[in-house]
Design an enzyme around this catalytic site. Sequence first.
Site, mmCIF file in Angstrom:
data_model
loop_
_atom_site.group_PDB
_atom_site.id
_atom_site.type_symbol
_atom_site.label_atom_id
_atom_site.label_comp_id
_atom_site.label_asym_id
_atom_site.label_seq_id
_atom_site.Cartn_x
_atom_site.Cartn_y
_atom_site.Cartn_z
ATOM 1 N N GLU A 96 123.311 87.198 72.527
ATOM 2 C CA GLU A 96 124.264 87.252 73.653
ATOM 3 C C GLU A 96 125.617 87.117 72.977
ATOM 4 O O GLU A 96 126.041 86.699 71.998
ATOM 5 C CB GLU A 96 123.899 86.009 74.526
ATOM 6 C CG GLU A 96 122.606 86.121 75.035
ATOM 7 C CD GLU A 96 122.041 85.068 75.944
ATOM 8 O OE1 GLU A 96 121.467 85.466 77.059
ATOM 9 O OE2 GLU A 96 122.330 83.825 75.887
ATOM 10 N N ASP A 140 129.127 79.799 80.026
ATOM 11 C CA ASP A 140 129.995 80.375 79.098
ATOM 12 C C ASP A 140 131.430 80.568 79.629
ATOM 13 O O ASP A 140 131.819 81.076 80.631
ATOM 14 C CB ASP A 140 129.464 81.869 78.715
ATOM 15 C CG ASP A 140 128.073 82.123 78.516
ATOM 16 O OD1 ASP A 140 127.280 81.083 78.933
ATOM 17 O OD2 ASP A 140 127.603 83.339 78.717
HETATM 18 C C1 FRU Z 1 124.864 83.100 77.936
HETATM 19 C C2 FRU Z 1 124.497 84.004 79.129
HETATM 20 C C3 FRU Z 1 124.879 85.373 78.953
HETATM 21 C C4 FRU Z 1 125.102 85.938 80.382
HETATM 22 C C5 FRU Z 1 125.467 84.793 81.123
HETATM 23 C C6 FRU Z 1 124.805 84.543 82.431
HETATM 24 O O1 FRU Z 1 124.705 82.017 78.058
HETATM 25 O O2 FRU Z 1 122.991 84.012 78.809
HETATM 26 O O3 FRU Z 1 124.239 86.203 78.231
HETATM 27 O O4 FRU Z 1 125.852 86.799 80.588
HETATM 28 O O5 FRU Z 1 124.959 83.577 80.244
HETATM 29 O O6 FRU Z 1 125.213 83.461 83.062
#
Ligand code: FRU
Length: 498
Positions: free
Chosen positions: A215, A41
Amino acid sequence: METISRTSTSQSEANASGKTTRAELHRPQYHFTPGKHWMNDPNGLIMFNGMYHLYYQYNPHGNQWGHMSWGHATSSDLVHWEEQAVAISEKEYMIFSGTTALASDKQTLIAAFTSFDHGLNAKGELIAKAQHQSIAKSNDGGYSYQEIATNPVLDIGSKEFRDPKLFFDDKTQKWNMLVSLSTERKIAFYHSEDLEKWKKVSEFGPLGNIDMVWECPDFFELQLHDNTTTKWILTVSAGHPQNGYLGVQYFIGDFDGTRFVPDKLPYPLYLDHGKDFYAGITFANTGRKNYATMMAWVGSHIYSADTPTDVWKGAMSLPRDLFLTATKGGYRLQSKPPHSYLASLYEKPWGRKGLQLYNGMVEPPFKSKSFMARLLLKNKGSGTAGIKFHRSEECETVVGVDFANNEVFLDRTKGATKIFDPKFPGKDFVPTDASWQTLQIDLFVDHSVVEVFVQKGEYCITNLVFPDENCNTIKLFSEGGMTFFEEFEIRNIKSIWK
Ligand code: FRU
Protein backbone atom coordinates in the site's frame (compact mmCIF):
# COMPACT_ATOMS: atom_id res chain seq x y z
CA MET A 1 -4.64 -6.15 5.16
CA GLU A 2 -7.58 -6.59 2.81
CA THR A 3 -9.60 -3.41 2.54
CA ILE A 4 -12.92 -5.19 2.80
CA SER A 5 -12.19 -6.77 6.17
CA ARG A 6 -12.53 -3.45 7.98
CA THR A 7 -15.65 -2.48 9.83
CA SER A 8 -17.40 0.76 9.05
CA THR A 9 -18.94 3.22 11.49
CA SER A 10 -22.68 3.50 11.78
CA GLN A 11 -24.33 6.91 11.76
CA SER A 12 -25.49 6.59 15.39
CA GLU A 13 -21.95 5.87 16.52
CA ALA A 14 -20.94 8.81 14.41
CA ASN A 15 -23.16 11.21 16.25
CA ALA A 16 -21.77 10.12 19.58
CA SER A 17 -18.62 12.18 19.01
CA GLY A 18 -17.22 13.96 22.02
CA LYS A 19 -15.63 17.24 23.00
CA THR A 20 -12.20 18.26 21.83
CA THR A 21 -10.22 19.51 24.80
CA ARG A 22 -7.14 17.73 23.47
CA ALA A 23 -6.26 16.94 27.08
CA GLU A 24 -7.81 13.48 27.29
CA LEU A 25 -5.90 10.48 28.64
CA HIS A 26 -3.44 9.13 26.01
CA ARG A 27 -3.75 12.24 23.79
CA PRO A 28 -0.29 13.16 22.42
CA GLN A 29 0.64 16.79 23.13
CA TYR A 30 3.25 17.50 20.44
CA HIS A 31 2.16 15.06 17.76
CA PHE A 32 -0.76 15.86 15.46
CA THR A 33 -4.06 14.19 16.30
CA PRO A 34 -7.47 15.22 14.96
CA GLY A 35 -9.68 16.95 17.52
CA LYS A 36 -12.16 14.16 17.16
CA HIS A 37 -12.80 11.00 15.16
CA TRP A 38 -10.74 8.42 13.34
CA MET A 39 -7.57 9.14 11.35
CA ASN A 40 -5.17 6.81 9.51
CA ASP A 41 -2.75 7.48 6.63
CA PRO A 42 -1.23 10.86 5.85
CA ASN A 43 -2.32 11.88 2.33
CA GLY A 44 -1.17 14.47 -0.20
CA LEU A 45 1.59 16.02 1.92
CA ILE A 46 2.75 19.19 0.19
CA MET A 47 4.43 22.50 0.91
CA PHE A 48 2.76 25.45 -0.83
CA ASN A 49 3.21 29.19 -0.29
CA GLY A 50 5.12 28.68 2.96
CA MET A 51 2.47 26.37 4.39
CA TYR A 52 2.68 22.63 4.95
CA HIS A 53 -0.54 20.83 4.10
CA LEU A 54 -1.25 17.58 5.86
CA TYR A 55 -4.26 15.69 4.50
CA TYR A 56 -5.21 12.40 6.07
CA GLN A 57 -7.58 9.46 5.88
CA TYR A 58 -10.40 10.68 8.06
CA ASN A 59 -13.83 9.54 9.16
CA PRO A 60 -15.76 12.79 9.79
CA HIS A 61 -18.53 10.81 11.49
CA GLY A 62 -16.91 8.63 14.12
CA ASN A 63 -13.88 7.11 15.75
CA GLN A 64 -13.73 3.89 13.76
CA TRP A 65 -12.52 3.40 10.19
CA GLY A 66 -15.24 4.33 7.66
CA HIS A 67 -16.65 7.14 5.45
CA MET A 68 -13.07 7.83 4.36
CA SER A 69 -12.46 11.42 3.30
CA TRP A 70 -9.40 13.66 3.23
CA GLY A 71 -9.15 15.51 6.54
CA HIS A 72 -6.86 18.53 6.48
CA ALA A 73 -4.48 20.40 8.78
CA THR A 74 -1.92 23.12 8.05
CA SER A 75 1.31 24.21 9.68
CA SER A 76 4.10 26.66 8.98
CA ASP A 77 6.67 24.72 11.04
CA LEU A 78 5.53 21.05 10.87
CA VAL A 79 4.87 21.07 14.63
CA HIS A 80 2.01 23.52 15.37
CA TRP A 81 -1.02 22.35 13.41
CA GLU A 82 -4.34 24.01 12.68
CA GLU A 83 -7.18 21.73 11.72
CA GLN A 84 -9.06 22.81 8.58
CA ALA A 85 -12.35 21.76 7.00
CA VAL A 86 -12.39 18.37 5.25
CA ALA A 87 -10.65 18.91 1.89
CA ILE A 88 -12.19 16.06 -0.12
CA SER A 89 -15.42 14.52 1.15
CA GLU A 90 -16.77 11.04 0.68
CA LYS A 91 -19.38 10.71 -2.11
CA GLU A 92 -21.15 7.45 -2.94
CA TYR A 93 -17.55 6.16 -3.00
CA MET A 94 -14.90 6.75 -0.34
CA ILE A 95 -11.80 8.87 -0.87
CA PHE A 96 -8.84 6.62 -0.17
CA SER A 97 -5.17 7.52 0.12
CA GLY A 98 -3.15 9.43 -2.44
CA THR A 99 -0.82 12.34 -3.00
CA THR A 100 -0.75 15.89 -4.35
CA ALA A 101 1.49 17.78 -6.77
CA LEU A 102 1.80 21.34 -7.99
CA ALA A 103 0.61 22.03 -11.55
CA SER A 104 2.84 23.83 -14.07
CA ASP A 105 0.99 27.12 -13.42
CA LYS A 106 2.52 26.92 -9.89
CA GLN A 107 -0.91 27.84 -8.47
CA THR A 108 -3.13 24.80 -8.86
CA LEU A 109 -2.72 21.86 -6.52
CA ILE A 110 -3.58 18.49 -7.98
CA ALA A 111 -4.68 15.56 -5.87
CA ALA A 112 -4.59 11.96 -7.06
CA PHE A 113 -6.51 9.53 -4.87
CA THR A 114 -8.23 6.18 -5.00
CA SER A 115 -12.00 6.24 -5.31
CA PHE A 116 -13.27 3.22 -3.45
CA ASP A 117 -16.59 1.85 -4.72
CA HIS A 118 -18.27 -0.29 -2.13
CA GLY A 119 -21.47 -2.01 -1.19
CA LEU A 120 -22.82 -4.27 1.54
CA ASN A 121 -22.93 -8.04 1.61
CA ALA A 122 -25.88 -10.12 2.88
CA LYS A 123 -24.62 -9.70 6.47
CA GLY A 124 -24.54 -5.92 6.08
CA GLU A 125 -20.73 -5.81 5.99
CA LEU A 126 -18.85 -3.41 3.78
CA ILE A 127 -17.46 -5.02 0.61
CA ALA A 128 -15.18 -3.65 -2.09
CA LYS A 129 -16.59 -3.28 -5.60
CA ALA A 130 -13.73 -1.42 -7.25
CA GLN A 131 -10.70 0.73 -6.60
CA HIS A 132 -9.74 3.24 -9.26
CA GLN A 133 -7.73 6.43 -9.47
CA SER A 134 -9.22 9.91 -9.62
CA ILE A 135 -7.97 13.48 -9.91
CA ALA A 136 -9.15 16.62 -8.11
CA LYS A 137 -7.85 20.19 -8.39
CA SER A 138 -7.61 23.02 -5.90
CA ASN A 139 -7.58 26.66 -6.94
CA ASP A 140 -7.63 28.06 -3.42
CA GLY A 141 -4.23 26.92 -2.25
CA GLY A 142 -5.22 23.45 -1.06
CA TYR A 143 -8.26 24.16 1.11
CA SER A 144 -10.89 22.72 -1.22
CA TYR A 145 -10.68 20.40 -4.21
CA GLN A 146 -12.98 19.80 -7.18
CA GLU A 147 -12.98 16.46 -8.92
CA ILE A 148 -12.46 16.57 -12.70
CA ALA A 149 -15.37 15.54 -14.93
CA THR A 150 -13.57 12.56 -16.47
CA ASN A 151 -13.03 10.67 -13.18
CA PRO A 152 -12.08 7.98 -12.64
CA VAL A 153 -9.05 8.45 -14.86
CA LEU A 154 -7.59 5.01 -14.28
CA ASP A 155 -9.68 1.88 -13.91
CA ILE A 156 -8.27 -1.62 -14.46
CA GLY A 157 -11.27 -3.47 -13.05
CA SER A 158 -9.46 -4.31 -9.81
CA LYS A 159 -10.53 -4.25 -6.16
CA GLU A 160 -6.93 -4.08 -4.96
CA PHE A 161 -5.44 -1.14 -6.89
CA ARG A 162 -4.76 1.91 -4.80
CA ASP A 163 -2.86 4.84 -3.26
CA PRO A 164 -1.51 6.79 -6.28
CA LYS A 165 1.76 8.69 -6.01
CA LEU A 166 1.59 11.57 -8.49
CA PHE A 167 4.54 13.66 -9.65
CA PHE A 168 5.69 15.62 -12.68
CA ASP A 169 9.01 14.40 -14.05
CA ASP A 170 10.95 17.44 -15.28
CA LYS A 171 13.31 15.26 -17.34
CA THR A 172 10.63 13.58 -19.45
CA GLN A 173 8.09 16.41 -19.05
CA LYS A 174 5.44 13.83 -18.19
CA TRP A 175 3.08 13.22 -15.33
CA ASN A 176 3.94 10.02 -13.52
CA MET A 177 1.68 7.98 -11.29
CA LEU A 178 2.67 4.94 -9.24
CA VAL A 179 -0.17 2.75 -8.05
CA SER A 180 -0.01 -0.24 -5.79
CA LEU A 181 -1.26 -3.59 -7.15
CA SER A 182 -1.74 -4.49 -3.54
CA THR A 183 -2.36 -8.23 -3.49
CA GLU A 184 0.20 -8.84 -6.27
CA ARG A 185 2.85 -7.03 -4.18
CA LYS A 186 3.71 -4.85 -7.17
CA ILE A 187 3.85 -1.16 -8.02
CA ALA A 188 2.62 -0.13 -11.47
CA PHE A 189 4.15 2.96 -13.14
CA TYR A 190 2.02 5.11 -15.47
CA HIS A 191 2.64 8.14 -17.71
CA SER A 192 0.29 10.89 -18.81
CA GLU A 193 0.48 14.17 -20.73
CA ASP A 194 -2.82 15.58 -19.46
CA LEU A 195 -3.60 13.82 -16.13
CA GLU A 196 -6.57 12.12 -17.82
CA LYS A 197 -5.22 9.48 -20.20
CA TRP A 198 -2.76 7.16 -18.47
CA LYS A 199 -0.46 4.58 -20.03
CA LYS A 200 1.26 1.82 -18.09
CA VAL A 201 5.02 1.91 -18.68
CA SER A 202 6.51 -0.55 -16.18
CA GLU A 203 6.03 -2.61 -13.05
CA PHE A 204 8.14 -3.12 -9.95
CA GLY A 205 8.08 -6.08 -7.57
CA PRO A 206 7.44 -8.36 -5.82
CA LEU A 207 10.61 -7.83 -3.79
CA GLY A 208 11.56 -7.41 -0.14
CA ASN A 209 8.72 -7.89 2.32
CA ILE A 210 5.77 -9.64 0.67
CA ASP A 211 4.09 -10.94 3.85
CA MET A 212 1.33 -8.33 3.66
CA VAL A 213 -0.43 -6.43 0.86
CA TRP A 214 1.44 -3.47 -0.61
CA GLU A 215 0.00 0.00 0.00
CA CYS A 216 0.87 3.71 -0.16
CA PRO A 217 3.94 3.85 -2.44
CA ASP A 218 6.07 6.98 -2.38
CA PHE A 219 8.80 7.75 -4.90
CA PHE A 220 11.32 10.58 -4.71
CA GLU A 221 14.87 11.58 -5.56
CA LEU A 222 17.53 12.23 -2.92
CA GLN A 223 20.98 13.67 -3.30
CA LEU A 224 23.81 12.34 -1.15
CA HIS A 225 25.31 14.98 1.14
CA ASP A 226 28.40 15.21 -1.08
CA ASN A 227 25.97 16.45 -3.78
CA THR A 228 27.52 14.19 -6.41
CA THR A 229 25.21 11.20 -6.31
CA THR A 230 21.46 11.16 -6.75
CA LYS A 231 19.34 8.07 -6.18
CA TRP A 232 15.63 7.33 -6.40
CA ILE A 233 13.86 5.92 -3.37
CA LEU A 234 10.70 3.84 -3.47
CA THR A 235 8.92 3.33 -0.16
CA VAL A 236 6.10 0.81 0.19
CA SER A 237 3.92 0.11 3.19
CA ALA A 238 3.75 -3.64 3.67
CA GLY A 239 4.82 -6.13 6.35
CA HIS A 240 7.07 -5.89 9.37
CA PRO A 241 10.22 -7.76 10.45
CA GLN A 242 7.92 -9.78 12.75
CA ASN A 243 5.41 -11.54 10.51
CA GLY A 244 1.83 -10.47 11.08
CA TYR A 245 2.49 -6.78 11.66
CA LEU A 246 2.81 -3.75 9.38
CA GLY A 247 5.70 -1.48 8.43
CA VAL A 248 7.28 0.69 5.74
CA GLN A 249 10.00 -0.83 3.57
CA TYR A 250 12.22 1.00 1.11
CA PHE A 251 14.20 0.37 -2.05
CA ILE A 252 17.06 2.48 -3.42
CA GLY A 253 17.88 2.56 -7.12
CA ASP A 254 17.81 4.36 -10.43
CA PHE A 255 14.95 5.63 -12.56
CA ASP A 256 15.26 6.31 -16.28
CA GLY A 257 11.90 8.04 -16.50
CA THR A 258 10.10 4.79 -17.17
CA ARG A 259 11.50 1.97 -15.06
CA PHE A 260 12.86 1.81 -11.51
CA VAL A 261 15.83 -0.53 -11.12
CA PRO A 262 16.75 -1.24 -7.49
CA ASP A 263 20.34 -1.47 -6.30
CA LYS A 264 21.35 -4.91 -5.09
CA LEU A 265 20.82 -4.45 -1.35
CA PRO A 266 19.79 -6.91 1.36
CA TYR A 267 16.03 -6.27 1.09
CA PRO A 268 13.76 -6.04 2.97
CA LEU A 269 15.03 -2.78 4.41
CA TYR A 270 12.73 -0.98 6.84
CA LEU A 271 12.36 2.70 7.64
CA ASP A 272 11.25 1.85 11.15
CA HIS A 273 11.26 -1.37 13.15
CA GLY A 274 8.29 -0.55 15.38
CA LYS A 275 4.77 -1.83 14.81
CA ASP A 276 3.09 1.58 14.52
CA PHE A 277 4.80 3.47 11.72
CA TYR A 278 2.72 2.93 8.61
CA ALA A 279 1.61 4.52 5.33
CA GLY A 280 4.41 7.10 5.54
CA ILE A 281 4.79 9.53 2.63
CA THR A 282 6.94 12.61 2.08
CA PHE A 283 6.14 16.27 1.47
CA ALA A 284 6.13 17.33 -2.17
CA ASN A 285 7.46 20.70 -3.32
CA THR A 286 9.83 21.45 -0.43
CA GLY A 287 12.71 22.32 -2.76
CA ARG A 288 15.13 20.32 -0.60
CA LYS A 289 17.46 17.94 -2.36
CA ASN A 290 19.26 16.18 0.51
CA TYR A 291 16.24 15.50 2.70
CA ALA A 292 12.73 14.19 2.15
CA THR A 293 10.40 14.91 5.05
CA MET A 294 8.12 12.03 5.92
CA MET A 295 5.13 11.70 8.22
CA ALA A 296 3.45 8.38 8.94
CA TRP A 297 0.37 7.09 10.70
CA VAL A 298 1.31 5.97 14.22
CA GLY A 299 -1.10 3.07 14.24
CA SER A 300 -1.82 -0.28 12.68
CA HIS A 301 -4.75 -1.89 10.92
CA ILE A 302 -3.97 -4.97 13.04
CA TYR A 303 -5.37 -3.51 16.29
CA SER A 304 -5.99 0.24 16.01
CA ALA A 305 -9.79 -0.19 15.93
CA ASP A 306 -9.58 -1.30 19.57
CA THR A 307 -7.05 1.15 20.98
CA PRO A 308 -8.43 2.75 24.16
CA THR A 309 -9.16 6.32 23.04
CA ASP A 310 -12.71 7.55 22.65
CA VAL A 311 -13.00 11.04 21.25
CA TRP A 312 -10.29 10.61 18.63
CA LYS A 313 -8.30 7.68 17.25
CA GLY A 314 -4.99 7.90 15.39
CA ALA A 315 -1.87 10.06 15.56
CA MET A 316 0.76 11.25 13.07
CA SER A 317 4.46 10.71 13.60
CA LEU A 318 6.81 13.64 14.03
CA PRO A 319 8.23 14.95 10.74
CA ARG A 320 11.26 12.84 9.80
CA ASP A 321 13.95 14.14 7.52
CA LEU A 322 15.07 11.13 5.52
CA PHE A 323 18.56 11.23 4.03
CA LEU A 324 20.87 8.94 2.08
CA THR A 325 24.09 7.54 3.45
CA ALA A 326 26.77 5.49 1.76
CA THR A 327 27.82 2.45 3.81
CA LYS A 328 30.21 -0.40 3.05
CA GLY A 329 27.14 -2.46 2.16
CA GLY A 330 25.67 0.14 -0.23
CA TYR A 331 23.32 3.07 0.24
CA ARG A 332 20.88 3.27 3.13
CA LEU A 333 18.08 5.61 4.09
CA GLN A 334 18.28 7.16 7.55
CA SER A 335 15.99 9.40 9.60
CA LYS A 336 17.30 12.51 11.32
CA PRO A 337 15.98 12.84 14.90
CA PRO A 338 13.56 15.81 14.69
CA HIS A 339 15.15 18.02 17.41
CA SER A 340 15.32 21.08 15.16
CA TYR A 341 11.55 21.02 14.58
CA LEU A 342 10.78 20.68 18.28
CA ALA A 343 13.41 22.96 19.82
CA SER A 344 10.93 25.79 20.58
CA LEU A 345 8.90 23.39 22.74
CA TYR A 346 11.81 22.11 24.83
CA GLU A 347 11.97 23.00 28.51
CA LYS A 348 15.19 23.22 30.56
CA PRO A 349 17.34 20.08 30.32
CA TRP A 350 18.11 17.82 33.25
CA GLY A 351 21.01 15.43 32.90
CA ARG A 352 24.47 14.17 33.72
CA LYS A 353 27.79 13.65 32.02
CA GLY A 354 30.08 10.69 32.78
CA LEU A 355 27.82 8.65 35.06
CA GLN A 356 28.69 5.02 35.88
CA LEU A 357 25.75 2.84 36.80
CA TYR A 358 26.11 -0.70 38.08
CA ASN A 359 22.77 -2.39 38.77
CA GLY A 360 21.35 1.00 39.55
CA MET A 361 18.69 3.55 38.80
CA VAL A 362 18.69 7.33 38.48
CA GLU A 363 15.47 9.26 38.64
CA PRO A 364 15.02 12.75 37.15
CA PRO A 365 13.44 15.27 39.53
CA PHE A 366 10.22 15.50 37.52
CA LYS A 367 7.44 13.32 36.21
CA SER A 368 6.39 13.65 32.61
CA LYS A 369 4.51 11.92 29.86
CA SER A 370 5.69 14.27 27.11
CA PHE A 371 9.45 14.44 27.05
CA MET A 372 12.54 13.81 25.02
CA ALA A 373 15.66 12.00 26.20
CA ARG A 374 19.09 11.68 24.66
CA LEU A 375 21.35 8.91 25.93
CA LEU A 376 24.96 8.24 24.96
CA LEU A 377 26.14 5.04 26.54
CA LYS A 378 28.90 2.43 26.66
CA ASN A 379 29.01 -0.97 28.32
CA LYS A 380 31.54 -3.77 28.66
CA GLY A 381 29.22 -6.36 27.11
CA SER A 382 26.75 -7.64 29.65
CA GLY A 383 23.32 -6.77 31.00
CA THR A 384 20.88 -4.16 29.81
CA ALA A 385 20.70 -0.40 30.25
CA GLY A 386 18.49 2.43 29.16
CA ILE A 387 15.39 4.25 30.31
CA LYS A 388 12.11 3.15 31.84
CA PHE A 389 9.17 5.52 31.63
CA HIS A 390 5.37 5.67 31.89
CA ARG A 391 6.04 3.79 35.14
CA SER A 392 3.90 2.76 38.08
CA GLU A 393 3.39 -0.50 39.97
CA GLU A 394 1.44 -2.02 37.08
CA CYS A 395 2.95 -0.51 33.93
CA GLU A 396 6.17 0.59 32.31
CA THR A 397 7.69 1.00 28.88
CA VAL A 398 11.40 0.33 28.43
CA VAL A 399 13.84 1.56 25.81
CA GLY A 400 17.32 0.19 26.17
CA VAL A 401 20.25 -1.82 24.97
CA ASP A 402 20.68 -5.52 25.52
CA PHE A 403 24.47 -5.70 25.45
CA ALA A 404 24.71 -9.50 25.44
CA ASN A 405 22.35 -9.90 22.49
CA ASN A 406 23.53 -6.74 20.71
CA GLU A 407 20.09 -5.21 20.40
CA VAL A 408 18.40 -1.91 21.05
CA PHE A 409 14.81 -2.52 22.05
CA LEU A 410 11.49 -0.88 22.78
CA ASP A 411 9.55 -3.11 25.14
CA ARG A 412 5.83 -2.44 25.59
CA THR A 413 5.00 -5.76 27.21
CA LYS A 414 3.64 -3.71 30.12
CA GLY A 415 3.09 -0.56 28.04
CA ALA A 416 -0.71 -0.62 28.15
CA THR A 417 -2.54 -0.78 31.47
CA LYS A 418 -5.30 -2.85 29.85
CA ILE A 419 -4.45 -5.39 27.15
CA PHE A 420 -7.02 -4.66 24.43
CA ASP A 421 -5.52 -7.04 21.84
CA PRO A 422 -3.23 -10.06 22.36
CA LYS A 423 -1.08 -8.88 19.44
CA PHE A 424 -0.31 -5.57 21.16
CA PRO A 425 2.14 -6.36 23.99
CA GLY A 426 5.70 -7.26 23.02
CA LYS A 427 9.15 -6.09 22.18
CA ASP A 428 10.64 -4.62 19.03
CA PHE A 429 14.34 -4.43 18.42
CA VAL A 430 17.11 -3.50 16.03
CA PRO A 431 20.63 -4.93 15.89
CA THR A 432 23.53 -3.00 17.34
CA ASP A 433 26.73 -2.88 15.42
CA ALA A 434 29.99 -3.97 17.07
CA SER A 435 31.78 -1.01 15.51
CA TRP A 436 29.65 1.45 17.47
CA GLN A 437 31.88 2.93 20.15
CA THR A 438 29.16 4.93 21.81
CA LEU A 439 25.53 4.14 21.38
CA GLN A 440 23.20 7.12 20.93
CA ILE A 441 19.49 6.89 21.56
CA ASP A 442 17.18 9.85 20.90
CA LEU A 443 13.79 9.19 22.39
CA PHE A 444 10.53 11.10 21.92
CA VAL A 445 7.78 10.13 24.33
CA ASP A 446 4.35 11.74 24.02
CA HIS A 447 1.66 9.96 26.05
CA SER A 448 0.58 7.14 23.71
CA VAL A 449 3.31 7.69 21.09
CA VAL A 450 6.95 6.61 21.46
CA GLU A 451 9.53 7.26 18.74
CA VAL A 452 13.09 5.96 19.14
CA PHE A 453 16.03 6.98 16.95
CA VAL A 454 19.14 4.80 17.27
CA GLN A 455 22.55 6.13 16.18
CA LYS A 456 21.05 9.41 14.90
CA GLY A 457 18.43 7.60 12.86
CA GLU A 458 20.32 4.62 11.48
CA TYR A 459 17.41 2.67 12.92
CA CYS A 460 14.04 3.79 14.31
CA ILE A 461 11.39 2.11 16.44
CA THR A 462 7.92 3.67 16.75
CA ASN A 463 5.16 2.22 18.88
CA LEU A 464 1.92 3.07 20.60
CA VAL A 465 1.55 2.57 24.37
CA PHE A 466 -1.46 3.20 26.62
CA PRO A 467 -0.43 3.77 30.24
CA ASP A 468 -2.99 5.03 32.74
CA GLU A 469 -2.84 8.49 34.33
CA ASN A 470 -0.66 7.43 37.27
CA CYS A 471 2.08 5.81 35.13
CA ASN A 472 4.37 8.81 34.92
CA THR A 473 7.76 8.25 36.55
CA ILE A 474 11.02 7.98 34.61
CA LYS A 475 14.22 6.08 35.49
CA LEU A 476 17.60 5.57 33.89
CA PHE A 477 18.78 2.06 34.65
CA SER A 478 21.60 -0.43 34.27
CA GLU A 479 20.94 -4.08 35.13
CA GLY A 480 23.37 -7.01 35.16
CA GLY A 481 26.42 -4.98 34.20
CA MET A 482 28.30 -1.72 34.40
CA THR A 483 27.13 0.98 32.02
CA PHE A 484 28.87 4.24 31.38
CA PHE A 485 26.40 6.98 30.51
CA GLU A 486 28.75 9.30 28.69
CA GLU A 487 25.89 11.78 28.62
CA PHE A 488 22.17 11.91 29.13
CA GLU A 489 19.66 14.68 28.92
CA ILE A 490 15.93 14.77 29.52
CA ARG A 491 13.61 17.66 28.73
CA ASN A 492 9.93 18.07 29.26
CA ILE A 493 8.20 19.10 26.02
CA LYS A 494 5.47 21.74 26.00
CA SER A 495 2.09 21.07 24.46
CA ILE A 496 1.33 22.47 21.00
CA TRP A 497 -2.35 22.76 21.91
CA LYS A 498 -2.08 25.21 24.82
C1 FRU B 1 -3.40 2.08 4.25
C2 FRU B 1 -4.76 1.97 3.56
C3 FRU B 1 -4.66 2.39 2.09
C4 FRU B 1 -6.04 2.88 1.79
C5 FRU B 1 -6.45 3.50 3.10
C6 FRU B 1 -7.90 3.40 3.42
O1 FRU B 1 -3.51 2.22 5.61
O2 FRU B 1 -5.24 0.67 3.67
O3 FRU B 1 -4.22 1.36 1.24
O4 FRU B 1 -6.06 3.78 0.73
O5 FRU B 1 -5.69 2.88 4.12
O6 FRU B 1 -8.22 4.11 4.56
